[in-house]
Design a protein around this motif. Structure first.
Motif, PDB file in Angstrom:
ATOM      1  N   ALA A 136      40.166  36.434  29.093  1.00 10.51           N
ATOM      2  CA  ALA A 136      40.760  36.035  30.376  1.00 10.51           C
ATOM      3  C   ALA A 136      42.149  36.654  30.542  1.00 10.51           C
ATOM      4  N   TYR A 137      42.928  36.673  29.459  1.00 12.15           N
ATOM      5  CA  TYR A 137      44.259  37.286  29.496  1.00 12.15           C
ATOM      6  C   TYR A 137      44.165  38.777  29.814  1.00 12.15           C
ATOM      7  N   LEU A 138      43.238  39.456  29.151  1.00 17.52           N
ATOM      8  CA  LEU A 138      43.056  40.883  29.413  1.00 17.52           C
ATOM      9  C   LEU A 138      42.605  41.138  30.854  1.00 17.52           C
ATOM     10  N   ARG A 139      41.742  40.257  31.372  1.00 19.64           N
ATOM     11  CA  ARG A 139      41.305  40.408  32.773  1.00 19.64           C
ATOM     12  C   ARG A 139      42.477  40.250  33.728  1.00 19.64           C
ATOM     13  N   ASP A 198      43.557  42.947  36.388  1.00 18.25           N
ATOM     14  CA  ASP A 198      43.618  42.574  37.796  1.00 18.25           C
ATOM     15  C   ASP A 198      45.011  42.848  38.371  1.00 18.25           C
ATOM     16  N   GLY A 199      46.037  42.552  37.589  1.00 15.82           N
ATOM     17  CA  GLY A 199      47.410  42.839  38.029  1.00 15.82           C
ATOM     18  C   GLY A 199      47.650  44.321  38.167  1.00 15.82           C
ATOM     19  N   ALA A 200      47.127  45.098  37.239  1.00 17.66           N
ATOM     20  CA  ALA A 200      47.293  46.552  37.307  1.00 17.66           C
ATOM     21  C   ALA A 200      46.582  47.108  38.525  1.00 17.66           C
ATOM     22  N   ALA A 201      45.428  46.558  38.841  1.00 16.75           N
ATOM     23  CA  ALA A 201      44.680  47.022  40.004  1.00 16.75           C
ATOM     24  C   ALA A 201      45.422  46.712  41.298  1.00 16.75           C
ATOM     25  N   ARG A 202      46.230  45.647  41.277  1.00 17.75           N
ATOM     26  CA  ARG A 202      47.041  45.280  42.445  1.00 17.75           C
ATOM     27  C   ARG A 202      48.403  45.943  42.434  1.00 17.75           C
ATOM     28  N   GLY A 203      48.704  46.697  41.349  1.00 16.07           N
ATOM     29  CA  GLY A 203      49.990  47.373  41.246  1.00 16.07           C
ATOM     30  C   GLY A 203      51.105  46.486  40.729  1.00 16.07           C
TER      31      GLY A 203
END
Length: 87
Positions: A72-75, A79-84
């Motif tokens: 979950a932490y890695l996701r 997810d944050g990286a995908a949102r910038g």
């Protein structure tokens, strides 16, 4: 951990099979398993089949919970990286 998490609850896998799946050496896998056992994420059972030693490994409830939390932490990071976003 991912291999063990894929097994049904309390099911064990033999050391040789786990070694083949993760493509590790005896020493490398043994070191990782010792570390995981020291924090109660896995159990290691050693016995004999006839005169041949057998080592089996199983994920504990604490280990399963820790693995799910780590995934979950890695996701969240992805997810944050995908949102910038920065983590």
């Amino acid at each position: 951990m991912a291999t063990l998490n894929a097994l049904p609850d309390r099911e064990r896998v033999e050391f040789g099979r786990l070694k083949a799946i993760v493509r590790a050496t005896d020493g490398n896998l043994g070191a990782h398993l010792t570390t995981l056992e020291s924090v109660a994420y896995i159990t290691i059972e050693k016995d004999f089949v006839g005169k041949k030693p057998r080592t089996r490994v199983a994920l504990t409830r604490a280990g399963r919970k820790a693995f799910v939390g780590h995934v979950a932490y890695l996701r969240d990071i992805l997810d944050g990286a995908a949102r910038g976003e920065d983590k």
